[in-house]
Write a protein that holds these residues in place. Structure first.
Motif, PDB file in Angstrom:
ATOM      1  N   ALA A 183      29.965  36.091  43.666  1.00  0.00           N
ATOM      2  CA  ALA A 183      30.270  34.876  42.901  1.00  0.00           C
ATOM      3  C   ALA A 183      31.286  33.987  43.608  1.00  0.00           C
ATOM      4  N   ASN A 184      31.825  34.459  44.729  1.00  0.00           N
ATOM      5  CA  ASN A 184      32.845  33.714  45.470  1.00  0.00           C
ATOM      6  C   ASN A 184      34.025  33.387  44.564  1.00  0.00           C
ATOM      7  N   CYS A 185      34.487  34.410  43.830  1.00  0.00           N
ATOM      8  CA  CYS A 185      35.583  34.263  42.879  1.00  0.00           C
ATOM      9  C   CYS A 185      36.759  35.136  43.292  1.00  0.00           C
ATOM     10  N   THR A 186      37.950  34.721  42.905  1.00  0.00           N
ATOM     11  CA  THR A 186      39.099  35.611  43.023  1.00  0.00           C
ATOM     12  C   THR A 186      39.065  36.610  41.874  1.00  0.00           C
ATOM     13  N   LEU A 187      39.874  37.645  41.998  1.00  0.00           N
ATOM     14  CA  LEU A 187      39.942  38.629  40.918  1.00  0.00           C
ATOM     15  C   LEU A 187      40.455  37.982  39.634  1.00  0.00           C
ATOM     16  N   LYS A 188      41.405  37.102  39.766  1.00  0.00           N
ATOM     17  CA  LYS A 188      41.944  36.396  38.598  1.00  0.00           C
ATOM     18  C   LYS A 188      40.865  35.537  37.941  1.00  0.00           C
ATOM     19  N   GLU A 189      40.090  34.844  38.739  1.00  0.00           N
ATOM     20  CA  GLU A 189      39.040  33.985  38.187  1.00  0.00           C
ATOM     21  C   GLU A 189      37.962  34.784  37.465  1.00  0.00           C
ATOM     22  N   MET A 190      37.754  36.022  37.892  1.00  0.00           N
ATOM     23  CA  MET A 190      36.702  36.843  37.297  1.00  0.00           C
ATOM     24  C   MET A 190      37.190  37.615  36.069  1.00  0.00           C
ATOM     25  N   THR A 191      38.482  37.669  35.859  1.00  0.00           N
ATOM     26  CA  THR A 191      39.022  38.477  34.762  1.00  0.00           C
ATOM     27  C   THR A 191      39.906  37.654  33.823  1.00  0.00           C
ATOM     28  N   ILE A 192      41.106  37.367  34.247  1.00  0.00           N
ATOM     29  CA  ILE A 192      42.055  36.646  33.395  1.00  0.00           C
ATOM     30  C   ILE A 192      41.480  35.318  32.937  1.00  0.00           C
ATOM     31  N   ASP A 193      40.957  34.544  33.874  1.00  0.00           N
ATOM     32  CA  ASP A 193      40.465  33.208  33.545  1.00  0.00           C
ATOM     33  C   ASP A 193      39.222  33.235  32.670  1.00  0.00           C
ATOM     34  N   CYS A 194      38.548  34.377  32.600  1.00  0.00           N
ATOM     35  CA  CYS A 194      37.336  34.500  31.772  1.00  0.00           C
ATOM     36  C   CYS A 194      37.628  35.046  30.382  1.00  0.00           C
ATOM     37  N   GLY A 195      38.877  35.427  30.118  1.00  0.00           N
ATOM     38  CA  GLY A 195      39.211  35.942  28.805  1.00  0.00           C
ATOM     39  C   GLY A 195      39.028  37.433  28.632  1.00  0.00           C
ATOM     40  N   VAL A 196      38.850  38.168  29.739  1.00  0.00           N
ATOM     41  CA  VAL A 196      38.738  39.625  29.672  1.00  0.00           C
ATOM     42  C   VAL A 196      40.057  40.191  29.150  1.00  0.00           C
ATOM     43  N   ASP A 197      39.989  41.191  28.285  1.00  0.00           N
ATOM     44  CA  ASP A 197      41.189  41.765  27.680  1.00  0.00           C
ATOM     45  C   ASP A 197      41.713  42.983  28.424  1.00  0.00           C
ATOM     46  N   ILE A 198      40.822  43.745  29.006  1.00  0.00           N
ATOM     47  CA  ILE A 198      41.213  44.940  29.742  1.00  0.00           C
ATOM     48  C   ILE A 198      40.099  45.247  30.738  1.00  0.00           C
ATOM     49  N   PHE A 199      40.464  45.663  31.957  1.00  0.00           N
ATOM     50  CA  PHE A 199      39.443  45.900  32.976  1.00  0.00           C
ATOM     51  C   PHE A 199      39.904  46.938  33.977  1.00  0.00           C
ATOM     52  N   THR A 200      38.941  47.425  34.741  1.00  0.00           N
ATOM     53  CA  THR A 200      39.233  48.331  35.845  1.00  0.00           C
ATOM     54  C   THR A 200      38.784  47.688  37.152  1.00  0.00           C
ATOM     55  N   LEU A 201      39.435  48.080  38.227  1.00  0.00           N
ATOM     56  CA  LEU A 201      39.011  47.686  39.568  1.00  0.00           C
ATOM     57  C   LEU A 201      38.774  48.953  40.361  1.00  0.00           C
ATOM     58  N   GLY A 202      37.548  49.122  40.845  1.00  0.00           N
ATOM     59  CA  GLY A 202      37.165  50.343  41.528  1.00  0.00           C
ATOM     60  C   GLY A 202      37.662  50.421  42.953  1.00  0.00           C
ATOM     61  N   GLY A 203      37.844  51.649  43.405  1.00  0.00           N
ATOM     62  CA  GLY A 203      38.202  51.892  44.793  1.00  0.00           C
ATOM     63  C   GLY A 203      37.368  52.999  45.417  1.00  0.00           C
ATOM     64  N   THR A 204      36.985  53.986  44.606  1.00  0.00           N
ATOM     65  CA  THR A 204      36.285  55.157  45.132  1.00  0.00           C
ATOM     66  C   THR A 204      34.980  54.791  45.816  1.00  0.00           C
TER      67      THR A 204
END
Length: 341
Positions: free
Chosen positions: A181-202
């Motif tokens: 989506a060519n988005c920052t993490l903030k644009e994909m979460t905070i700016d979209c109104g997400v309340d709680i999320f995970t970011l994967g690493g494994t």
């Protein structure tokens, strides 16, 4: 063995391995009270442009999902998700066991929820005979490799908040989504109104580890206790959190996802040239879903490991990783060609 079975099968990025070794110095206070964890927290805060956020580092995706859902719910609540969602299919009932909540699974063609689909489950509010809808749970990207656009996430967040509900994002492959989506993490979460999320690493170059972020104070309040009860609080936390310092601050989370996405596009492009193959979903991340005649797929399995998805129609899944090479793809395609010609 090189394969396209899962991004869980790939190795650890060299810079991540270096970070683990670098953290193996002298003694450090356990349970996250160490300098590596502080630096990793600051790296996440910088990425989200918010110094008040408290990241929680955990071992794995199931643990992160369970902790997040516990924070959002009481046992009389329900969690709305796609019928293909990881929390519904691949977590051995852990979300229900730990939360006591009913999972309301919605069939979809592409793994994505829409406000219209979710609305079918928004009933019984205030009725003691019915579980109370409290969470809309989405996977980004979905288990079918498809992508929620920021606009689609915002629409679900609006619906959730209109009904005093939370929007939870299982972000095991959120890095891949941000690349597409060519988005920052903030644009994909905070700016979209997400309340709680995970970011994967494994699945994206770490040895182990996911990070959980609550974006509402009432959800963050008890995360430290849920993490302990869910057996996700690592005593030697520095070895887990140290990975996230280069992962986040050096943009390895994005670069690895960019490589796996690009490899997937290359692989899908070559597969589309083979007449026997039918690709069944949009290729929007690092997964390809496809159908082959069974006699061909059986021979393919003799040399490559991969998972079935829908056995009734011989639909299978391939996944590229951050370390998938062009040679991996060429060898795979050449072998399929020997079976289909």
């Amino acid at each position: 063995m090189r394969s396209f079975g899962s991004d869980n099968n790939s190795g650890v990025h060299p810079r991540i391995m270096d970070a683990i070794v670098e953290s193996n110095t002298n003694h450090a206070i356990g349970y996250g009270d160490d300098n590596w964890t502080r630096k990793a927290e600051k790296a996440m805060q910088a990425l989200l442009q918010n110094e008040t956020i408290k990241p929680y580092f955990v071992f794995n995706g199931t643990g992160a999902n369970v902790i997040a859902l516990q924070a959002c719910t009481a046992s009389f609540h329900s969690i709305i998700c796609a019928s293909t969602a990881h929390i519904a299919v691949d977590e051995c009932g852990a979300p229900t066991k730990f939360t006591g909540c009913a999972l309301k699974e919605i069939p979809t063609l592409d793994g994505k929820l829409t406000p219209e689909l979710v609305a079918t489950q928004l009933s019984g509010f205030g009725e003691p005979h019915h579980s109370q809808p409290k969470v809309i749970a989405i996977s980004q990207t979905t288990e079918l490799g498809t992508l929620y656009t920021p606009e689609e996430i915002k629409a679900l967040a609006v619906l959730a908040h209109q009904n005093d509900m939370y929007l939870f994002m299982d972000g095991t492959r959120l890095s891949n989504a941000c690349v597409t989506a060519n988005c920052t993490l903030k644009e994909m979460t905070i700016d979209c109104g997400v309340d709680i999320f995970t970011l994967g690493g494994t699945k994206n170059g770490l040895m182990m580890g996911e990070v959980l972020i609550a974006l509402r104070p009432e959800l963050e309040k008890n995360l430290q206790y849920y993490r302990k009860q869910t057996c996700q609080l690592y005593s030697k936390m520095r070895y887990l959190s140290a990975q996230f310092i280069p992962y986040l601050s050096e943009n390895i989370w994005l670069e690895n996802a960019r490589m796996s996405n690009a490899a997937t596009q290359l692989l899908a492009g070559e597969m589309k040239k083979i007449k026997s193959i039918e690709i069944t979903q949009k290729v929007e991340s690092n997964a390809i879903f496809f159908i082959l005649p069974k006699d061909i797929s059986d021979k393919l399995r003799e040399h490559y490991f991969f998972y079935d998805w829908d056995a009734s129609r011989n639909e299978m899944r391939l996944v590229c990783s951050w370390d998938t090479t062009e040679k991996d793809i060429t060898d795979f395609i050449n072998y399929i060609k020997t079976l289909t010609n």
